[in-house]
Scaffold this motif. Structure first.
Motif, mmCIF file in Angstrom:
data_model
loop_
_atom_site.group_PDB
_atom_site.id
_atom_site.type_symbol
_atom_site.label_atom_id
_atom_site.label_comp_id
_atom_site.label_asym_id
_atom_site.label_seq_id
_atom_site.Cartn_x
_atom_site.Cartn_y
_atom_site.Cartn_z
ATOM 1 N N THR A 22 2.386 -3.930 -4.403
ATOM 2 C CA THR A 22 1.879 -2.918 -3.470
ATOM 3 C C THR A 22 0.851 -3.504 -2.501
ATOM 4 O O THR A 22 0.909 -3.249 -1.289
ATOM 5 C CB THR A 22 1.249 -1.747 -4.243
ATOM 6 O OG1 THR A 22 2.130 -1.366 -5.295
ATOM 7 C CG2 THR A 22 0.989 -0.561 -3.339
ATOM 8 N N SER A 23 -0.092 -4.299 -3.016
ATOM 9 C CA SER A 23 -1.166 -4.786 -2.140
ATOM 10 C C SER A 23 -0.601 -5.778 -1.115
ATOM 11 O O SER A 23 -1.101 -5.854 0.013
ATOM 12 C CB SER A 23 -2.288 -5.418 -2.955
ATOM 13 O OG SER A 23 -1.796 -6.540 -3.660
ATOM 14 N N GLU A 26 0.869 -3.613 1.551
ATOM 15 C CA GLU A 26 -0.231 -3.042 2.344
ATOM 16 C C GLU A 26 -0.794 -4.079 3.320
ATOM 17 O O GLU A 26 -1.122 -3.755 4.470
ATOM 18 C CB GLU A 26 -1.340 -2.533 1.413
ATOM 19 C CG GLU A 26 -0.945 -1.236 0.708
ATOM 20 C CD GLU A 26 -1.893 -0.833 -0.418
ATOM 21 O OE1 GLU A 26 -1.910 0.355 -0.769
ATOM 22 O OE2 GLU A 26 -2.610 -1.705 -0.959
ATOM 23 N N LYS A 30 -0.892 -3.816 7.464
ATOM 24 C CA LYS A 30 -2.090 -4.023 8.281
ATOM 25 C C LYS A 30 -1.807 -5.060 9.376
ATOM 26 O O LYS A 30 -2.165 -4.863 10.545
ATOM 27 C CB LYS A 30 -3.237 -4.477 7.375
ATOM 28 C CG LYS A 30 -4.604 -4.258 7.971
ATOM 29 C CD LYS A 30 -5.696 -4.424 6.931
ATOM 30 C CE LYS A 30 -7.080 -4.226 7.554
ATOM 31 N NZ LYS A 30 -8.144 -4.460 6.568
ATOM 32 N N ILE A 107 5.209 5.425 6.765
ATOM 33 C CA ILE A 107 3.891 4.955 7.210
ATOM 34 C C ILE A 107 3.263 6.068 8.035
ATOM 35 O O ILE A 107 3.853 6.529 9.010
ATOM 36 C CB ILE A 107 4.022 3.689 8.084
ATOM 37 C CG1 ILE A 107 4.692 2.565 7.288
ATOM 38 C CG2 ILE A 107 2.661 3.255 8.612
ATOM 39 C CD1 ILE A 107 5.224 1.449 8.175
ATOM 40 N N LYS A 111 -1.113 3.831 6.990
ATOM 41 C CA LYS A 111 -1.078 3.581 5.538
ATOM 42 C C LYS A 111 0.285 3.914 4.941
ATOM 43 O O LYS A 111 1.021 4.744 5.483
ATOM 44 C CB LYS A 111 -2.153 4.428 4.844
ATOM 45 C CG LYS A 111 -3.548 4.050 5.292
ATOM 46 C CD LYS A 111 -4.604 4.482 4.304
ATOM 47 C CE LYS A 111 -5.943 3.827 4.695
ATOM 48 N NZ LYS A 111 -7.079 4.444 4.016
ATOM 49 N N LEU A 112 0.597 3.297 3.791
ATOM 50 C CA LEU A 112 1.774 3.684 3.006
ATOM 51 C C LEU A 112 1.540 5.109 2.537
ATOM 52 O O LEU A 112 0.515 5.400 1.907
ATOM 53 C CB LEU A 112 1.952 2.744 1.803
ATOM 54 C CG LEU A 112 2.178 1.262 2.133
ATOM 55 C CD1 LEU A 112 2.227 0.440 0.841
ATOM 56 C CD2 LEU A 112 3.445 1.053 2.949
ATOM 57 N N ARG A 119 3.716 3.086 -6.910
ATOM 58 C CA ARG A 119 3.419 1.666 -6.676
ATOM 59 C C ARG A 119 4.754 0.935 -6.518
ATOM 60 O O ARG A 119 5.739 1.325 -7.134
ATOM 61 C CB ARG A 119 2.660 1.043 -7.859
ATOM 62 C CG ARG A 119 1.324 1.686 -8.183
ATOM 63 C CD ARG A 119 0.256 1.517 -7.125
ATOM 64 N NE ARG A 119 -0.982 2.187 -7.524
ATOM 65 C CZ ARG A 119 -1.259 3.492 -7.310
ATOM 66 N NH1 ARG A 119 -0.372 4.280 -6.713
ATOM 67 N NH2 ARG A 119 -2.408 3.994 -7.696
#
Lengths: 140, 140, 140
Positions: A22-23, A26, A30, A107, A111-112, A119
């Motif tokens: 997930t990160s 993300e 970005k 989106i 953000k997701l 997740r």
């Protein structure tokens, strides 16, 4: 319309693994600068999955046991004809169909757009090889 | 590029339910004003599904029985480790993987671009809780 | 934003078939002129699938046998209530849920952005009827 592409690389030490990515998705979002749009996240290999579920170790244990029951590993080419090619991973192609190849995520406001427990996971069913996940983001 | 977002809320009285949400997605599409694009419809919870299949009660009965065979309910934490967390819904996480998290539907000339029998369903596998579905539409 | 739509038609001679449709999707992509975006490819019928996996005959044999174990054909309306409608294809609705309705593929530099073994298949589970696949491409 903006578009953004990124690959993630994995080489898991065991045959099966579930990795929370997930990160990393993300971070790609970005980098893309997209505020409204869709993110596609897919395994680029056909014995692996990308799916959305819970980040809970007990559940991952249960998923592993359950997938082994539904599509058991069996290297015997009399059991799975695919293994007549010299591979032993026919079961992994089936496990990936159950868990899915891809997710598409909304989106919103950069953000997701997730519910409380969503997740993103990379699911590996034939590891010990270098493999990729593709992230493709479109929007504006 | 236009984008549009809407949440649908559900609280089913029983543990399992299949709800036809096609008209609600059609209403969101009309509100969006999008003529050509894609609609993502996904469960925001990880023990629920959004899927496309037939609006036929016999089939829904069959789906329920079949999913119970493939991933039986069992609150015993010795059977599913996930249930050591205090939950009893490990089976629901598995049923949702079979039926899927999301659908992506083409939008053509302002309508959901469907074959003759395609309808969108919310699949609940751990009900009696308030849960959401996300509709995200992009296009122009 | 550009959008492009195309239907593919199939009528398989037997009940079950797996057809590699990758080159037909590539042709549609070329016709669309889209360089960066997403391609949705979905079955328009609810007893058929579109999925991505390996173009290997042994594996297709294994998929067929495996799906028959998970969701066996049984015309008896006492086994599957859906077959009380006069149909005999309840099993095909279930097989399609395992294999999936649709794939979403990234488009990068005018090409399907695939890993080395990814190919798109039409999966038929109730053939001998004319059926359609929808390709919808958006991007620019």
């Amino acid at each position: 319309m903006k578009s953004y592409r990124k690959e993630l690389w994995f080489e898991t030490p065991g045959r099966r693994a579930f990795l929370n990515i997930t990160s990393q998705v993300e971070a790609a979002l970005k980098e893309s600068g997209v505020q409204e749009g869709l993110a596609l996240v897919n395994a680029m290999h056909i014995t692996a999955s990308v799916f959305i579920n819970d980040d809970e170790q007990g559940l991952h244990h249960d998923f592993g046991k359950w997938l082994e029951q539904l599509a058991p590993f069996d290297a015997d080419p009399n059991h799975y004809h695919h293994n007549r090619t010299g591979e032993d991973n026919a079961d992994a192609h089936m496990k990936r169909q159950i868990m899915g190849r891809e997710v598409v995520v909304a989106i919103t406001a950069g953000k997701l757009d997730f519910g409380p427990w969503e997740r993103i996971f990379y699911g590996e069913f034939d590891g010990c090889r270098r493999k990729r996940v593709l992230i493709k983001i479109i929007g504006e």
